[in-house]
Write a protein that holds these residues in place. Structure first.
Motif, PDB file in Angstrom:
ATOM      1  N   UNK A 192      47.887 -45.622 -73.461  1.00 40.62           N
ATOM      2  CA  UNK A 192      47.193 -45.955 -71.995  1.00 40.62           C
ATOM      3  C   UNK A 192      47.625 -44.844 -71.064  1.00 40.62           C
ATOM      4  N   UNK A 193      48.731 -44.226 -71.297  1.00 44.11           N
ATOM      5  CA  UNK A 193      49.142 -42.911 -70.503  1.00 44.11           C
ATOM      6  C   UNK A 193      48.194 -41.871 -70.440  1.00 44.11           C
ATOM      7  N   UNK A 194      47.826 -41.587 -71.559  1.00 44.13           N
ATOM      8  CA  UNK A 194      46.788 -40.471 -72.035  1.00 44.13           C
ATOM      9  C   UNK A 194      45.570 -41.006 -71.143  1.00 44.13           C
ATOM     10  N   UNK A 195      45.192 -42.110 -71.273  1.00 43.91           N
ATOM     11  CA  UNK A 195      43.870 -42.549 -70.659  1.00 43.91           C
ATOM     12  C   UNK A 195      43.936 -42.249 -69.030  1.00 43.91           C
ATOM     13  N   UNK A 196      45.119 -42.802 -68.612  1.00 42.96           N
ATOM     14  CA  UNK A 196      45.311 -42.482 -67.057  1.00 42.96           C
ATOM     15  C   UNK A 196      45.141 -40.905 -66.735  1.00 42.96           C
ATOM     16  N   UNK A 244      43.224 -38.786 -68.200  1.00 43.98           N
ATOM     17  CA  UNK A 244      41.758 -38.604 -68.252  1.00 43.98           C
ATOM     18  C   UNK A 244      41.182 -39.192 -66.974  1.00 43.98           C
ATOM     19  N   UNK A 245      41.605 -40.553 -66.538  1.00 43.50           N
ATOM     20  CA  UNK A 245      40.910 -40.911 -65.472  1.00 43.50           C
ATOM     21  C   UNK A 245      41.488 -40.241 -64.234  1.00 43.50           C
ATOM     22  N   UNK A 246      42.568 -39.659 -64.086  1.00 42.63           N
ATOM     23  CA  UNK A 246      43.093 -38.949 -62.904  1.00 42.63           C
ATOM     24  C   UNK A 246      42.461 -37.649 -62.783  1.00 42.63           C
ATOM     25  N   UNK A 276      50.435 -38.141 -62.133  1.00 38.12           N
ATOM     26  CA  UNK A 276      50.210 -36.923 -62.903  1.00 38.12           C
ATOM     27  C   UNK A 276      51.664 -36.115 -62.245  1.00 38.12           C
ATOM     28  N   UNK A 277      52.048 -36.083 -60.959  1.00 40.08           N
ATOM     29  CA  UNK A 277      53.043 -35.133 -60.489  1.00 40.08           C
ATOM     30  C   UNK A 277      54.569 -35.715 -61.171  1.00 40.08           C
ATOM     31  N   UNK A 278      54.518 -37.184 -61.559  1.00 39.49           N
ATOM     32  CA  UNK A 278      55.780 -37.652 -62.034  1.00 39.49           C
ATOM     33  C   UNK A 278      55.694 -37.436 -63.492  1.00 39.49           C
ATOM     34  N   UNK A 279      54.704 -37.786 -64.244  1.00 37.84           N
ATOM     35  CA  UNK A 279      54.616 -37.555 -65.653  1.00 37.84           C
ATOM     36  C   UNK A 279      54.245 -36.155 -66.144  1.00 37.84           C
ATOM     37  N   UNK A 291      48.959 -31.138 -69.837  1.00 37.58           N
ATOM     38  CA  UNK A 291      48.907 -29.806 -69.829  1.00 37.58           C
ATOM     39  C   UNK A 291      47.675 -29.330 -70.474  1.00 37.58           C
ATOM     40  N   UNK A 292      47.129 -30.027 -71.192  1.00 38.15           N
ATOM     41  CA  UNK A 292      45.622 -29.741 -71.854  1.00 38.15           C
ATOM     42  C   UNK A 292      44.501 -29.615 -70.659  1.00 38.15           C
ATOM     43  N   UNK A 293      44.636 -30.742 -69.596  1.00 33.69           N
ATOM     44  CA  UNK A 293      43.639 -30.857 -68.833  1.00 33.69           C
ATOM     45  C   UNK A 293      43.722 -29.606 -67.856  1.00 33.69           C
ATOM     46  N   UNK A 294      45.278 -29.200 -67.387  1.00 31.58           N
ATOM     47  CA  UNK A 294      45.435 -28.067 -66.450  1.00 31.58           C
ATOM     48  C   UNK A 294      44.977 -26.902 -67.388  1.00 31.58           C
ATOM     49  N   UNK A 295      45.279 -26.523 -68.698  1.00 31.04           N
ATOM     50  CA  UNK A 295      44.801 -25.630 -69.340  1.00 31.04           C
ATOM     51  C   UNK A 295      43.124 -25.442 -69.224  1.00 31.04           C
TER      52      UNK A 295
END
Length: 208
Positions: free
Chosen positions: A61-65, A67-69, A112-115, A128-132
């Motif tokens: 669920x966190x990974x889905x969040x 992607x949503x964010x 995102x800032x917390x996790x 990390x993947x999204x930021x990359x």
């Protein structure tokens, strides 16, 4: 049959989104590692077993969040970088984009800032993947500039990561000032702009 299937799919998507929204609300006050799926399903009003029709775990669920964010920001960042005529315009648009996103999606930004450095490894890796991806997209556009002549791929990627990291810092500052006065938020915008300018000045002299 097709009509019935469509209704079921729509209902399934609605429940999935409700679980995401409920989790995001609960995460305003706690980290993902302490979130229980029963909390989430209770907030939505569904049985705990219904959770597993949509997510394998709270980490999933966190990974889905994540992607949503962050997923929706990719086209916006590409547009910001590609349609600007000058480096100064890019910086101005980037700061405006960050401020607007924080105003529109504060809970996502806070998550995102917390996790980003939290205790759930799959979520850290997803962030990390999204930021990359952001860094690679910025790099691809910077490489088109005349100023990129003579730069190595590694150095261009390093520069892109500097910009992305600075955008994250700026997002955190805007997040902390959501209730601040317009004057204070304008001060943050000026500071963020100056910091990105400093990175750009370093870019101009890197090959020196």
């Amino acid at each position: 049959m097709s009509h019935t299937f469509g209704i079921r799919q729509a209902q399934k998507q609605k429940t999935r989104q409700a679980l995401l929204d409920a989790a995001l609300g609960l995460l305003e006050e706690q980290s993902l590692s302490s979130l229980g799926l029963r909390e989430v399903t209770r907030a939505v009003g569904v049985a705990p077993t219904a959770f597993y029709r949509h997510f394998r775990s709270t980490a999933d669920l966190g990974v889905a969040l994540v992607e949503e964010a962050l997923g929706s920001l990719h086209p916006m960042i590409r547009t910001t970088v590609t349609t600007a005529d000058t480096g100064e315009e890019r910086i101005t648009r980037a700061v405006e984009l960050i401020a607007g996103h924080v105003n529109a999606q504060p809970a996502h930004v806070r998550f995102i800032a917390r996790e980003r450095h939290g205790g759930v490894q799959p979520v850290r890796e997803a962030i990390r993947e999204q930021l990359g991806r952001f860094a690679e997209e910025v790099k691809a556009e910077l490489a088109k500039d005349a100023q990129a002549k003579g730069w190595s791929d590694d150095d261009l990627l390093m520069l892109s990561h500097l910009y992305v990291d600075q955008m994250l810092i700026t997002a955190s500052l805007f997040l902390e000032s959501l209730e601040a006065s317009p004057e204070e938020r304008e001060r943050i915008s000026r500071r963020a702009t100056h910091q990105m300018r400093l990175i750009s000045i370093g870019r101009h002299h890197w090959l020196d």
